[in-house]
Design a protein around this motif. Structure first.
Motif, PDB file in Angstrom:
ATOM      1  N   ALA A  91       9.792   4.757  16.776  1.00  0.00           N
ATOM      2  CA  ALA A  91       8.835   3.651  16.663  1.00  0.00           C
ATOM      3  C   ALA A  91       8.927   3.079  15.256  1.00  0.00           C
ATOM      4  CB  ALA A  91       7.425   4.161  16.925  1.00  0.00           C
ATOM      5  N   ILE A  92       9.060   1.744  15.163  1.00  0.00           N
ATOM      6  CA  ILE A  92       9.049   1.087  13.853  1.00  0.00           C
ATOM      7  C   ILE A  92       7.604   0.671  13.581  1.00  0.00           C
ATOM      8  CG2 ILE A  92       9.950  -0.785  12.444  1.00  0.00           C
ATOM      9  CD1 ILE A  92      12.463  -0.786  14.095  1.00  0.00           C
ATOM     10  N   VAL A  93       7.032   1.239  12.524  1.00  0.00           N
ATOM     11  CA  VAL A  93       5.593   1.143  12.253  1.00  0.00           C
ATOM     12  C   VAL A  93       5.240  -0.210  11.644  1.00  0.00           C
ATOM     13  CG1 VAL A  93       3.664   2.262  11.003  1.00  0.00           C
ATOM     14  CG2 VAL A  93       5.514   3.639  11.994  1.00  0.00           C
ATOM     15  N   TRP A  94       4.015  -0.635  11.856  1.00  0.00           N
ATOM     16  CA  TRP A  94       3.544  -1.935  11.355  1.00  0.00           C
ATOM     17  C   TRP A  94       3.780  -2.101   9.859  1.00  0.00           C
ATOM     18  CZ3 TRP A  94      -0.532  -1.707   7.806  1.00  0.00           C
ATOM     19  CH2 TRP A  94      -1.278  -0.509   7.788  1.00  0.00           C
ATOM     20  N   GLN A  95       3.750  -0.996   9.095  1.00  0.00           N
ATOM     21  CA  GLN A  95       3.934  -1.084   7.641  1.00  0.00           C
ATOM     22  C   GLN A  95       5.385  -1.333   7.237  1.00  0.00           C
ATOM     23  OE1 GLN A  95       2.441   2.906   7.470  1.00  0.00           O
ATOM     24  NE2 GLN A  95       0.773   2.337   6.106  1.00  0.00           N
ATOM     25  N   ASP A  96       6.304  -1.168   8.160  1.00  0.00           N
ATOM     26  CA  ASP A  96       7.738  -1.205   7.852  1.00  0.00           C
ATOM     27  C   ASP A  96       8.167  -2.599   7.372  1.00  0.00           C
ATOM     28  OD1 ASP A  96      10.413   0.553   8.782  1.00  0.00           O
ATOM     29  OD2 ASP A  96      10.723  -1.617   8.754  1.00  0.00           O
TER      30      ASP A  96
ATOM     31  N   VAL B  77      -2.640  -1.545   2.313  1.00  0.00           N
ATOM     32  CA  VAL B  77      -2.910  -0.235   1.708  1.00  0.00           C
ATOM     33  C   VAL B  77      -4.384  -0.165   1.307  1.00  0.00           C
ATOM     34  CG1 VAL B  77      -2.423   1.300  -0.228  1.00  0.00           C
ATOM     35  CG2 VAL B  77      -0.549   0.106   0.913  1.00  0.00           C
ATOM     36  N   ALA B  78      -5.115   0.731   1.941  1.00  0.00           N
ATOM     37  CA  ALA B  78      -6.525   0.961   1.589  1.00  0.00           C
ATOM     38  C   ALA B  78      -6.714   2.475   1.461  1.00  0.00           C
ATOM     39  CB  ALA B  78      -7.445   0.357   2.640  1.00  0.00           C
ATOM     40  N   GLY B  79      -7.117   3.141   2.547  1.00  0.00           N
ATOM     41  CA  GLY B  79      -7.279   4.592   2.494  1.00  0.00           C
ATOM     42  C   GLY B  79      -6.007   5.319   2.101  1.00  0.00           C
ATOM     43  N   SER B  80      -4.860   4.728   2.420  1.00  0.00           N
ATOM     44  CA  SER B  80      -3.591   5.402   2.092  1.00  0.00           C
ATOM     45  C   SER B  80      -3.353   5.467   0.585  1.00  0.00           C
ATOM     46  CB  SER B  80      -2.412   4.722   2.791  1.00  0.00           C
ATOM     47  OG  SER B  80      -2.357   3.349   2.507  1.00  0.00           O
ATOM     48  N   VAL B  81      -4.078   4.652  -0.214  1.00  0.00           N
ATOM     49  CA  VAL B  81      -3.941   4.777  -1.671  1.00  0.00           C
ATOM     50  C   VAL B  81      -4.543   6.106  -2.134  1.00  0.00           C
ATOM     51  CG1 VAL B  81      -6.113   3.674  -2.456  1.00  0.00           C
ATOM     52  CG2 VAL B  81      -4.047   3.464  -3.830  1.00  0.00           C
TER      53      VAL B  81
ATOM     54  N   ALA C  16      -0.293  -2.504  -3.998  1.00  0.00           N
ATOM     55  CA  ALA C  16       0.721  -3.194  -3.178  1.00  0.00           C
ATOM     56  C   ALA C  16       1.891  -2.247  -2.919  1.00  0.00           C
ATOM     57  CB  ALA C  16       1.182  -4.461  -3.898  1.00  0.00           C
ATOM     58  N   LEU C  17       1.589  -1.071  -2.352  1.00  0.00           N
ATOM     59  CA  LEU C  17       2.629  -0.060  -2.152  1.00  0.00           C
ATOM     60  C   LEU C  17       3.568  -0.417  -1.009  1.00  0.00           C
ATOM     61  CD1 LEU C  17       0.430   3.143  -2.652  1.00  0.00           C
ATOM     62  CD2 LEU C  17       1.537   1.704  -4.372  1.00  0.00           C
ATOM     63  N   THR C  18       3.129  -1.328  -0.127  1.00  0.00           N
ATOM     64  CA  THR C  18       4.006  -1.860   0.936  1.00  0.00           C
ATOM     65  C   THR C  18       3.885  -3.386   0.967  1.00  0.00           C
ATOM     66  OG1 THR C  18       2.262  -1.502   2.594  1.00  0.00           O
ATOM     67  CG2 THR C  18       3.925   0.221   2.388  1.00  0.00           C
ATOM     68  N   GLY C  19       3.880  -3.993  -0.209  1.00  0.00           N
ATOM     69  CA  GLY C  19       3.680  -5.434  -0.301  1.00  0.00           C
ATOM     70  C   GLY C  19       2.199  -5.777  -0.266  1.00  0.00           C
TER      71      GLY C  19
ATOM     72  N   TYR D 186       7.195  -8.813  -1.242  1.00  0.00           N
ATOM     73  CA  TYR D 186       8.019  -8.179  -2.274  1.00  0.00           C
ATOM     74  C   TYR D 186       7.183  -7.596  -3.417  1.00  0.00           C
ATOM     75  CZ  TYR D 186      11.775 -10.553   0.157  1.00  0.00           C
ATOM     76  OH  TYR D 186      12.646 -10.975   1.127  1.00  0.00           O
ATOM     77  N   ALA D 187       5.878  -7.808  -3.401  1.00  0.00           N
ATOM     78  CA  ALA D 187       5.022  -7.280  -4.466  1.00  0.00           C
ATOM     79  C   ALA D 187       5.083  -5.753  -4.489  1.00  0.00           C
ATOM     80  CB  ALA D 187       3.582  -7.740  -4.250  1.00  0.00           C
ATOM     81  N   LYS D 188       5.012  -5.207  -5.684  1.00  0.00           N
ATOM     82  CA  LYS D 188       4.981  -3.754  -5.866  1.00  0.00           C
ATOM     83  C   LYS D 188       3.625  -3.369  -6.441  1.00  0.00           C
ATOM     84  CE  LYS D 188       9.412  -3.210  -4.875  1.00  0.00           C
ATOM     85  NZ  LYS D 188       9.837  -2.540  -3.632  1.00  0.00           N
ATOM     86  N   GLY D 189       3.192  -2.150  -6.146  1.00  0.00           N
ATOM     87  CA  GLY D 189       1.919  -1.687  -6.666  1.00  0.00           C
ATOM     88  C   GLY D 189       1.906  -1.681  -8.183  1.00  0.00           C
ATOM     89  N   SER D 190       0.734  -1.955  -8.762  1.00  0.00           N
ATOM     90  CA  SER D 190       0.650  -1.970 -10.223  1.00  0.00           C
ATOM     91  C   SER D 190      -0.701  -1.435 -10.682  1.00  0.00           C
ATOM     92  CB  SER D 190       0.852  -3.392 -10.750  1.00  0.00           C
ATOM     93  OG  SER D 190      -0.181  -4.248 -10.293  1.00  0.00           O
TER      94      SER D 190
END
Length: 496
Positions: A99-104, A306-310, A345-348, A357-361
């Motif tokens: 399964a390709i996950v929504w976050q992919d 990314v919310a609870g996953s942070v 922005a761990l997954t954009g 393309y944003a990265k977490g900061s």
């Protein structure tokens, strides 16, 4: 014999089964985490057979824990992680790929090509969605183009596609039923939300044979009956809604203008817009809230990836907490964020920025910064992202948010909920039953079989556990907003 409703809540990180009684009270819960697969940076997969086995095991645990069987279950409702894409062989039932996950994010470059080709308005006008790797269409195409033999099998009508609800029903009915509902269909980037049909032009654009697609039904009707050995007797499967729409229904946001926010792996805010779709001018999604009988309700949605996953990342990536439950105490050990802002922005970035393309900061670090400041900034980052969506939603809908109903795991975090009320300047209301996603699926299934007689009957069961009211000064709030705006500005890329 007392009857119950069984809700299957198949989420991004765990599968759950919850048994509800006629008063909407939880009688039994079972939960099981399953493997998160990260083959490459930005890729996220699940094993479809593990999704099924984890869901099957929690069903068995939940019903045996209160000594009931299929005869005691009036109906099954299903709610699920949306957009996650599964393709399987129609004859063997074997998945052709994970399964390709929504976050992919593997199809981000293809999405860029679609934008450059001028497809944005076409896709938005039909589906209510922006072009993004988040949705199912490009994931299906990736499987057809990259799995050996998949394209040929698809062209021969031998493959089936489904979001997770479709996959679970296929397994529960042993391949007899291949269906989805309008809420999940509306998240594929292939479904016309006006005609309520798979859109032939979009299927052709993505090279996806219509034979792969499930039949689209309402959110509340009997789709079929269980054929598995999990139940000695056939049980009707009678409710389906993607997790965020199920939560909207579980929160009884049935009036136009009512809003809920679910704080789960991601954060998802939906506003019921009634029987007409509002096409957003502020980078929100237009989606189907549910269909009951012949009536379709639409919603405006803002998605935060990314919310609870942070908090999981603070635990597993940084190691500054041992368990997720420790984050509130750590964050509360400092009076404020110390000038630190965390853009997760761990997954954009999702709505309203849509920068894939944003990265977490983490912005504003100094020698005085501690783990507690970072933990507090991580929680505040969830609330700030929610604020950005509220601002966009109010512009689109032309109204001011009166209150925000909240649910999901992180809604139990009092520090986060109080900060959310402060930064929004409005009441944040947490219900007695925070299992609103599963409860929404249960309500939809129960309505279909007459377990509950009406929506008004259900509304009488909804109650408030806690209300958070704004306490911060206007000056404090404005300073915080300025800091967040600067952190976002520094995080956004120029590749959008």
């Amino acid at each position: 014999m007392e009857k119950y409703i069984l809700a299957l809540d198949q989420g991004t990180s765990s599968s759950r089964a919850i048994v509800f009684d006629a008063y909407g009270q939880t009688k039994a819960v079972s939960q099981k985490e399953f493997t998160q697969i990260f083959p490459k940076p930005g890729w996220v997969e699940h094993n479809p057979m593990e999704i099924w086995s984890s869901q099957a095991s929690v069903i068995a645990e939940a019903i045996t824990s209160i000594d009931i069987n299929g005869l005691n279950i009036a109906a099954i409702g299903i709610t699920n992680q949306r957009e996650t894409t599964i393709v399987w062989d129609a004859e063997t039932g074997e998945p052709v790929y994970n399964a390709i996950v929504w976050q992919d994010r593997r199809t981000s470059e293809f999405c860029d090509c679609l934008k450059r080709d001028g497809r944005t308005d076409l896709i938005r006008s039909k589906t209510g969605l922006i072009i993004d790797a988040y949705f199912s269409a490009t994931k299906i195409l990736w499987i057809l183009e990259n799995v050996p033999g998949a394209r040929q099998k698809a062209d021969e009508g031998k493959l089936r596609f489904g979001t997770v609800d479709t996959w679970l029903i296929w397994m529960l009915t042993r391949g007899e039923v291949h269906v989805t509902d309008v809420t999940n269909a509306s998240r594929t980037m292939l479904f016309n939300i006006h005609t309520l049909e798979w859109d032939k032009e979009l299927l052709q654009l993505f090279g996806i044979p219509e034979s792969m697609m499930p039949e689209v039904k309402s959110s509340s009707e009997v789709y079929g009956y269980t054929k598995t050995t999990l139940f000695a007797h056939e049980v009707p499967i009678a409710g389906i809604a993607g997790d965020q729409q199920a939560a909207l229904f579980g929160q009884m946001c049935t009036e136009p203008g009512s809003v809920k926010n679910t704080y789960g792996t991601g954060c998802f805010m939906l506003m019921n817009s009634g029987e007409r779709p509002i096409m957003s001018s502020n980078n929100l999604l237009t989606t189907i809230a549910w269909k009951i009988g012949d009536t379709v309700n639409y919603a405006l949605e803002g998605s935060i990836f990314v919310a609870g996953s942070v908090v999981q990342w603070l635990r597993d990536g940084l190691g500054i907490i041992r368990s997720s439950s420790e984050v509130e105490a750590l964050a509360a050990s400092v009076p404020d964020n110390g000038g630190v802002y965390f853009v997760p922005a761990l997954t954009g970035l999702g709505a309203p920025h849509w920068d894939q393309y944003a990265k977490g900061s983490i912005y504003g670090l100094s020698r005085g910064t501690t783990a507690a400041h970072i933990a507090r900034a991580a929680l505040e980052g969830i609330a700030f992202q929610t604020m950005d969506i509220v601002n966009a939603m109010q512009k689109d809908a032309g109204c001011t948010l009166k209150e925000l109903k909240v649910d999901g795991g992180a809604s139990r975090n009092n520090l986060l909920m109080q900060f959310q009320a402060d930064i929004l300047g409005t009441s944040v209301i947490r219900p007695i039953v925070t299992e609103t996603t599963a409860l929404g699926a249960a309500y939809l299934a129960g309505l279909a079989v007459g377990y509950w007689e009406s929506i008004d009957h259900i509304k009488s069961q909804w109650g408030v556990e806690m209300e958070f009211k704004p306490e911060a000064s206007q000056a404090q709030v404005e300073d915080l907003k300025e800091g967040w705006a600067e952190a976002i500005r520094r995080t956004l890329t120029n590749k959008q």
